[in-house]
Design an enzyme around this catalytic site. Structure first.
Site, PDB file in Angstrom:
ATOM      1  CB  SER A   1      -8.567 -10.803   6.902  1.00 44.32           C
ATOM      2  OG  SER A   1      -9.119 -11.376   5.740  1.00 44.32           O
TER       3      SER A   1
ATOM      4  N   GLY B   1      -8.449 -17.142  20.911  1.00 44.77           N
ATOM      5  CA  GLY B   1      -9.126 -18.014  19.935  1.00 44.77           C
ATOM      6  C   GLY B   1      -8.195 -19.066  19.380  1.00 44.77           C
ATOM      7  CB  SER B   2      -5.294 -20.461  20.448  1.00 45.92           C
ATOM      8  OG  SER B   2      -5.453 -20.228  21.825  1.00 45.92           O
ATOM      9  CB  THR B   3      -9.851 -24.361  21.055  1.00 44.52           C
ATOM     10  OG1 THR B   3     -10.889 -23.743  20.278  1.00 44.52           O
ATOM     11  CG2 THR B   3      -9.861 -23.776  22.457  1.00 44.52           C
TER      12      THR B   3
ATOM     13  CE1 TYR C   1     -13.166 -11.685   9.663  1.00 42.77           C
ATOM     14  CE2 TYR C   1     -12.752 -11.342   7.327  1.00 42.77           C
ATOM     15  CZ  TYR C   1     -12.381 -11.897   8.537  1.00 42.77           C
ATOM     16  OH  TYR C   1     -11.241 -12.660   8.619  1.00 42.77           O
TER      17      TYR C   1
ATOM     18  N   GLY D   1      -7.951 -23.974  14.303  1.00 43.30           N
ATOM     19  CA  GLY D   1      -7.588 -23.051  13.221  1.00 43.30           C
ATOM     20  C   GLY D   1      -6.178 -22.496  13.313  1.00 43.30           C
ATOM     21  CB  ILE D   2      -4.843 -19.225  12.057  1.00 39.17           C
ATOM     22  CG1 ILE D   2      -5.247 -19.403  10.577  1.00 39.17           C
ATOM     23  CG2 ILE D   2      -3.545 -18.436  12.172  1.00 39.17           C
ATOM     24  CD1 ILE D   2      -5.622 -18.116   9.855  1.00 39.17           C
ATOM     25  N   GLY D   3      -4.964 -20.099  15.134  1.00 40.08           N
ATOM     26  CA  GLY D   3      -4.487 -19.904  16.512  1.00 40.08           C
ATOM     27  C   GLY D   3      -3.863 -21.170  17.069  1.00 40.08           C
TER      28      GLY D   3
HETATM   29  N1  LIG Z   1      -9.364 -18.928   7.798  1.00 34.68           N
HETATM   30  C1  LIG Z   1      -9.185 -17.964   6.924  1.00 34.68           C
HETATM   31  O1  LIG Z   1      -9.351 -18.145   5.707  1.00 34.68           O
HETATM   32  C2  LIG Z   1      -8.732 -16.598   7.382  1.00 34.68           C
HETATM   33  C3  LIG Z   1      -8.311 -15.682   6.414  1.00 34.68           C
HETATM   34  C4  LIG Z   1      -7.884 -14.427   6.827  1.00 34.68           C
HETATM   35  C5  LIG Z   1      -7.883 -14.095   8.161  1.00 34.68           C
HETATM   36  N2  LIG Z   1      -8.316 -14.982   9.084  1.00 34.68           N
HETATM   37  C6  LIG Z   1      -8.324 -14.559  10.492  1.00 34.68           C
HETATM   38  O2  LIG Z   1      -7.502 -15.437  11.232  1.00 34.68           O
HETATM   39  C7  LIG Z   1      -8.008 -15.581  12.563  1.00 34.68           C
HETATM   40  C8  LIG Z   1      -8.229 -17.060  12.859  1.00 34.68           C
HETATM   41  O3  LIG Z   1      -9.101 -17.572  11.884  1.00 34.68           O
HETATM   42  P1  LIG Z   1      -9.475 -19.117  11.770  1.00 34.68           P
HETATM   43  O4  LIG Z   1     -10.101 -19.317  10.452  1.00 34.68           O
HETATM   44  O5  LIG Z   1      -8.347 -19.932  12.213  1.00 34.68           O
HETATM   45  O6  LIG Z   1     -10.641 -19.141  12.843  1.00 34.68           O
HETATM   46  P2  LIG Z   1     -11.538 -20.322  13.314  1.00 34.68           P
HETATM   47  O7  LIG Z   1     -11.059 -21.645  12.841  1.00 34.68           O
HETATM   48  O8  LIG Z   1     -12.925 -19.894  13.063  1.00 34.68           O
HETATM   49  O9  LIG Z   1     -11.160 -20.136  14.866  1.00 34.68           O
HETATM   50  C9  LIG Z   1     -11.910 -20.562  15.775  1.00 34.68           C
HETATM   51  C10 LIG Z   1     -11.215 -20.234  17.099  1.00 34.68           C
HETATM   52  O10 LIG Z   1     -11.730 -19.016  17.616  1.00 34.68           O
HETATM   53  C11 LIG Z   1     -12.285 -19.274  18.907  1.00 34.68           C
HETATM   54  N3  LIG Z   1     -13.385 -18.342  19.140  1.00 34.68           N
HETATM   55  C12 LIG Z   1     -14.442 -18.095  18.331  1.00 34.68           C
HETATM   56  N4  LIG Z   1     -15.226 -17.137  18.895  1.00 34.68           N
HETATM   57  C13 LIG Z   1     -14.645 -16.799  20.075  1.00 34.68           C
HETATM   58  C14 LIG Z   1     -14.961 -15.883  21.111  1.00 34.68           C
HETATM   59  N5  LIG Z   1     -16.061 -15.130  21.050  1.00 34.68           N
HETATM   60  N6  LIG Z   1     -14.135 -15.784  22.173  1.00 34.68           N
HETATM   61  C15 LIG Z   1     -13.021 -16.554  22.265  1.00 34.68           C
HETATM   62  N7  LIG Z   1     -12.665 -17.444  21.300  1.00 34.68           N
HETATM   63  C16 LIG Z   1     -13.472 -17.562  20.232  1.00 34.68           C
HETATM   64  C17 LIG Z   1     -12.693 -20.737  18.846  1.00 34.68           C
HETATM   65  O11 LIG Z   1     -12.682 -21.285  20.127  1.00 34.68           O
HETATM   66  P3  LIG Z   1     -13.923 -22.087  20.776  1.00 34.68           P
HETATM   67  O12 LIG Z   1     -14.730 -22.667  19.666  1.00 34.68           O
HETATM   68  O13 LIG Z   1     -13.208 -23.106  21.610  1.00 34.68           O
HETATM   69  O14 LIG Z   1     -14.620 -21.053  21.573  1.00 34.68           O
HETATM   70  C18 LIG Z   1     -11.534 -21.323  18.036  1.00 34.68           C
HETATM   71  O15 LIG Z   1     -10.419 -21.550  18.860  1.00 34.68           O
HETATM   72  C19 LIG Z   1      -9.298 -14.754  12.606  1.00 34.68           C
HETATM   73  O16 LIG Z   1      -9.036 -13.498  13.119  1.00 34.68           O
HETATM   74  C20 LIG Z   1      -9.688 -14.648  11.140  1.00 34.68           C
HETATM   75  O17 LIG Z   1     -10.454 -13.495  10.884  1.00 34.68           O
HETATM   76  C21 LIG Z   1      -8.737 -16.244   8.733  1.00 34.68           C
END
Ligand SMILES: NC(=O)c1ccc[n+]([C@@H]2O[C@H](COP(=O)([O-])OP(=O)(O)OC[C@H]3O[C@@H](n4cnc5c(N)ncnc54)[C@H](OP(=O)(O)O)[C@@H]3O)[C@@H](O)[C@H]2O)c1
Length: 264
Positions: A141, A14-16, A154, A18-20
């Site tokens: 998280s 999941g790295s396109t 979640y 956000g955090i990834g």
């Molecule tokens: N943001 C926060 O506030 C926060 C806080 C605590 C923990 N976290 C954790 O940190 C991690 C990253 O969070 P984020 O907020 O950066 O996420 P995000 O912005 O929602 O990340 C989206 C990424 O996940 C990929 N993705 C979504 N569903 C997928 C699937 N079924 N298979 C493969 N790739 C998938 C998307 O790729 P495509 O769209 O290209 O498929 C995109 O690269 C998560 O585990 C989240 O629970 C986040």
């Protein structure tokens, strides 16, 4: 600080965006070969190209797979080269009251958030043990311990990851492999930006007003009292992915702006 990542290969689920993506950007900047992942070839191609434009001399690859689809995950596992650094980052959430969340909601969040890392680690950890070096990181998280009432499924997945991470770390005893989890707090990913924009539009307020109300009314325990930037979280993950973190194993590292409370 040199993170000593040259000649290491990393896979980040999941790295396109956000955090990834932010982690990928730091690792590539430090000279690692990075394999990005997302659900579609199109978005993945754009993310790979964006990083390649920024770092023309480095190697950046993309492997698509939707972690909700076991057949796609199996195909991905067969294509993976030797991986030194695995960042189990992919995670989804669906806000709903406990009584409205369906079995499918529970199962889909478990499948993507937990089983993605289980399946990747089952393939990658044995090779790391053979090489006597590796880093596995599970992105959990603050919700793992805060458990917001509208995010119970979640939160369950994020607590489950802590047990998986700790258990795998115990398997690495006496080797150069480490397994840790990272617990980010509220972080300004594209998803969070979108949420703030939509709520601001709906309530006729500014994004800043919505963000500051979130901390004064909802996430009151946050000491930071603001969203963390993507790099503020990604920097810690990148350090833990590096050889410099060699004495940290089996740990759960908070990057939560103090929201979870407690000293440890
Ligand atoms: N943001 C926060 O506030 C926060 C806080 C605590 C923990 N976290 C954790 O940190 C991690 C990253 O969070 P984020 O907020 O950066 O996420 P995000 O912005 O929602 O990340 C989206 C990424 O996940 C990929 N993705 C979504 N569903 C997928 C699937 N079924 N298979 C493969 N790739 C998938 C998307 O790729 P495509 O769209 O290209 O498929 C995109 O690269 C998560 O585990 C989240 O629970 C986040």
């Amino acid at each position: 600080m040199d993170l000593q990542l040259r000649n290491r290969t990393a896979f980040i689920s999941g790295s396109t965006a956000g955090i990834g993506y932010a982690v990928a950007r730091i690792l590539v900047g430090e000279g690692a070969t990075v394999i990005l992942n997302g659900r579609t070839q199109e978005k993945l191609g754009l993310a790979v190209q964006q990083l390649q434009d920024e770092f023309p001399k480095e190697t950046i690859l993309g492997l698509p797979a939707d972690f909700s689809k076991v057949s796609e995950v199996e195909r991905l596992l067969k294509k993976l080269p030797d991986i030194d650094i695995l960042v189990n980052n992919v995670g989804i959430y669906r806000a709903a009251s406990f009584f409205e969340a369906t079995d499918d909601d529970w199962q889909q969040q478990f499948e993507i958030n937990v089983m993605s890392g289980v399946r990747l680690s089952r393939t990658i950890l044995p090779r790391m043990m053979t090489n006597n070096w590796g880093r596995i990181l599970f992105i959990s998280s603050e919700c793992a311990t805060l458990v917001p009432e509208d995010l119970i499924p979640y939160s369950m997945t994020k607590t489950a990851l802590l047990a998986v991470s700790r258990g795998l770390a115990q398997l690495t005893k006496g080797t150069g492999v480490t397994v840790n989890s990272v617990l980010p707090g509220s972080t300004l990913s594209e998803g969070a930006e979108q949420f703030l924009e939509n709520t601001a539009r709906k309530e006729g307020k500014t994004k800043d007003e919505i963000a500051s109300a979130f901390f004064s009314e909802v996430r009151t325990s946050s000491l930071l009292q603001r969203f963390a930037g993507l790099d503020e979280v990604a920097n810690t993950i990148a350090y833990l992915a590096s050889p410099l973190s060699s004495a940290t194993n089996g740990a759960a590292i908070k990057v939560d702006g103090g929201s979870m409370g407690g000293i440890l």
